[in-house]
Motif scaffolding. Structure first.
Motif, mmCIF file in Angstrom:
data_model
loop_
_atom_site.group_PDB
_atom_site.id
_atom_site.type_symbol
_atom_site.label_atom_id
_atom_site.label_comp_id
_atom_site.label_asym_id
_atom_site.label_seq_id
_atom_site.Cartn_x
_atom_site.Cartn_y
_atom_site.Cartn_z
ATOM 1 N N MET A 75 0.855 -1.203 -0.366
ATOM 2 C CA MET A 75 0.312 0.277 0.080
ATOM 3 C C MET A 75 0.536 1.149 -0.465
ATOM 4 N N SER A 76 0.664 2.199 -0.673
ATOM 5 C CA SER A 76 1.701 3.611 -0.861
ATOM 6 C C SER A 76 1.408 4.217 -0.186
ATOM 7 N N GLN A 77 1.459 5.107 0.033
ATOM 8 C CA GLN A 77 2.011 6.899 1.319
ATOM 9 C C GLN A 77 0.435 7.121 -0.212
ATOM 10 N N GLN A 78 -0.080 7.190 -1.384
ATOM 11 C CA GLN A 78 -0.636 7.996 -2.692
ATOM 12 C C GLN A 78 -2.138 7.240 -2.057
ATOM 13 N N ILE A 79 -1.812 5.964 -1.786
ATOM 14 C CA ILE A 79 -3.291 5.297 -1.264
ATOM 15 C C ILE A 79 -3.895 5.581 0.105
ATOM 16 N N LEU A 80 -2.710 6.373 0.602
ATOM 17 C CA LEU A 80 -3.625 6.363 1.681
ATOM 18 C C LEU A 80 -4.122 7.653 2.342
ATOM 19 N N VAL A 127 7.074 2.968 8.188
ATOM 20 C CA VAL A 127 7.585 2.101 9.371
ATOM 21 C C VAL A 127 6.419 0.535 9.196
ATOM 22 N N PHE A 128 5.535 0.598 8.445
ATOM 23 C CA PHE A 128 4.637 -0.844 8.158
ATOM 24 C C PHE A 128 5.247 -1.325 7.038
ATOM 25 N N ILE A 129 5.140 -0.509 6.084
ATOM 26 C CA ILE A 129 5.582 -1.076 4.986
ATOM 27 C C ILE A 129 7.141 -1.722 4.801
ATOM 28 N N GLU A 130 7.884 -0.416 5.376
ATOM 29 C CA GLU A 130 9.660 -1.442 5.461
ATOM 30 C C GLU A 130 9.255 -3.088 6.650
ATOM 31 N N SER A 131 8.630 -2.881 6.816
ATOM 32 C CA SER A 131 8.548 -3.775 7.856
ATOM 33 C C SER A 131 8.224 -5.345 6.821
ATOM 34 N N LEU A 183 2.662 -1.548 19.173
ATOM 35 C CA LEU A 183 2.860 -0.115 19.276
ATOM 36 C C LEU A 183 4.328 0.521 19.773
ATOM 37 N N ASP A 184 5.012 -0.375 21.132
ATOM 38 C CA ASP A 184 6.297 -0.133 21.486
ATOM 39 C C ASP A 184 7.535 -0.279 19.869
ATOM 40 N N ASP A 185 7.040 -1.184 19.238
ATOM 41 C CA ASP A 185 7.970 -1.762 17.864
ATOM 42 C C ASP A 185 7.867 -0.015 17.324
ATOM 43 N N VAL A 186 6.528 0.410 16.923
ATOM 44 C CA VAL A 186 6.824 1.499 16.328
ATOM 45 C C VAL A 186 7.246 2.904 16.494
ATOM 46 N N TYR A 187 7.227 2.479 17.817
ATOM 47 C CA TYR A 187 7.830 4.378 18.908
ATOM 48 C C TYR A 187 9.215 3.706 18.726
ATOM 49 N N MET A 188 9.701 2.939 18.734
ATOM 50 C CA MET A 188 11.008 2.850 19.055
ATOM 51 C C MET A 188 12.267 2.648 17.852
ATOM 52 N N TYR A 189 11.074 2.737 16.466
ATOM 53 C CA TYR A 189 11.936 2.434 15.378
ATOM 54 C C TYR A 189 11.438 3.889 15.126
ATOM 55 N N ILE A 190 10.617 4.592 15.516
ATOM 56 C CA ILE A 190 10.996 5.962 14.999
ATOM 57 C C ILE A 190 11.746 7.010 15.469
ATOM 58 N N ARG A 191 12.022 6.323 17.592
ATOM 59 C CA ARG A 191 12.866 6.925 18.024
ATOM 60 C C ARG A 191 14.682 6.517 17.261
ATOM 61 N N PRO A 225 1.250 -7.216 24.513
ATOM 62 C CA PRO A 225 0.579 -6.388 23.862
ATOM 63 C C PRO A 225 0.457 -6.224 21.738
ATOM 64 N N PRO A 226 -1.669 -5.806 21.940
ATOM 65 C CA PRO A 226 -1.487 -6.720 20.296
ATOM 66 C C PRO A 226 -0.606 -6.057 19.087
ATOM 67 N N ARG A 227 -0.674 -6.669 18.252
ATOM 68 C CA ARG A 227 0.504 -6.409 17.356
ATOM 69 C C ARG A 227 -0.180 -6.064 15.825
ATOM 70 N N TYR A 228 -0.127 -5.491 15.100
ATOM 71 C CA TYR A 228 -0.335 -4.611 13.849
ATOM 72 C C TYR A 228 0.752 -5.112 12.359
ATOM 73 N N GLU A 229 -0.537 -4.970 11.779
ATOM 74 C CA GLU A 229 0.383 -5.111 10.094
ATOM 75 C C GLU A 229 -0.499 -4.488 9.151
#
Length: 141
Positions: free
Chosen positions: A1-6, A27-31, A38-46, A80-84
């Motif tokens: 899914m691209s940024q244009q679709i988002l 972050v989700f595309i690169e994963s 949530l913590d995984d995403v947050y730490m990736y961004i930090r 914690p829940p995970r997301y994809e």
């Protein structure tokens, strides 16, 4: 899914594209299909330079992306829940390998036709499936 679709989905839902939402989507595309908490995403961004996004902003963005159907929550009830990212492919389904000790989840794709060939259910038409396999990862053995 691209940024244009988002951008289009957000515009249709009367939401705007922010730098944080775009970064979280990236972050989700690169994963590459990895399940992220949530913590995984947050730490990736930090870890990225010049990005000082609060954890609450990450949570609100994840909640919005889930609400509009860009990502989905998977809850293993072990933490914690995970997301994809939501997948667009109807002919592939997920097999999740979940470590009972550390909670790491690895996603694999399995073709439905291959599954049909190994299951003895002749009276059932399989349209979709999710399979969770629990065990210990190599680090926790």
């Amino acid at each position: 899914m691209s940024q244009q679709i988002l951008k289009k989905v957000l515009r249709d839902k009367k939401q705007r594209m922010t730098a944080q939402r775009e970064l979280i989507l990236k972050v989700f595309i690169e994963s590459k299909g990895q399940l992220m908490s949530l913590d995984d995403v947050y730490m990736y961004i930090r870890r990225r330079k010049n990005h000082k996004t609060s954890k609450m902003t990450v949570k609100r963005s994840i909640d919005l992306l889930e609400e509009i159907g860009i990502i989905k929550k998977i809850d293993f009830e072990d933490g914690p829940p995970r997301y994809e990212l939501v997948e667009e492919f109807a002919d592939e389904a997920k097999v999740l390998l979940i470590c009972e000790n550390c909670g790491k989840a690895i996603k694999m794709d399995l073709d439905i036709e291959k599954l049909k060939s190994i299951l003895p259910y002749e009276n059932m038409e399989i349209k979709d499936f999710d399979l969770k396999i629990y065990g210990l990862c190599t680090e926790c053995k």
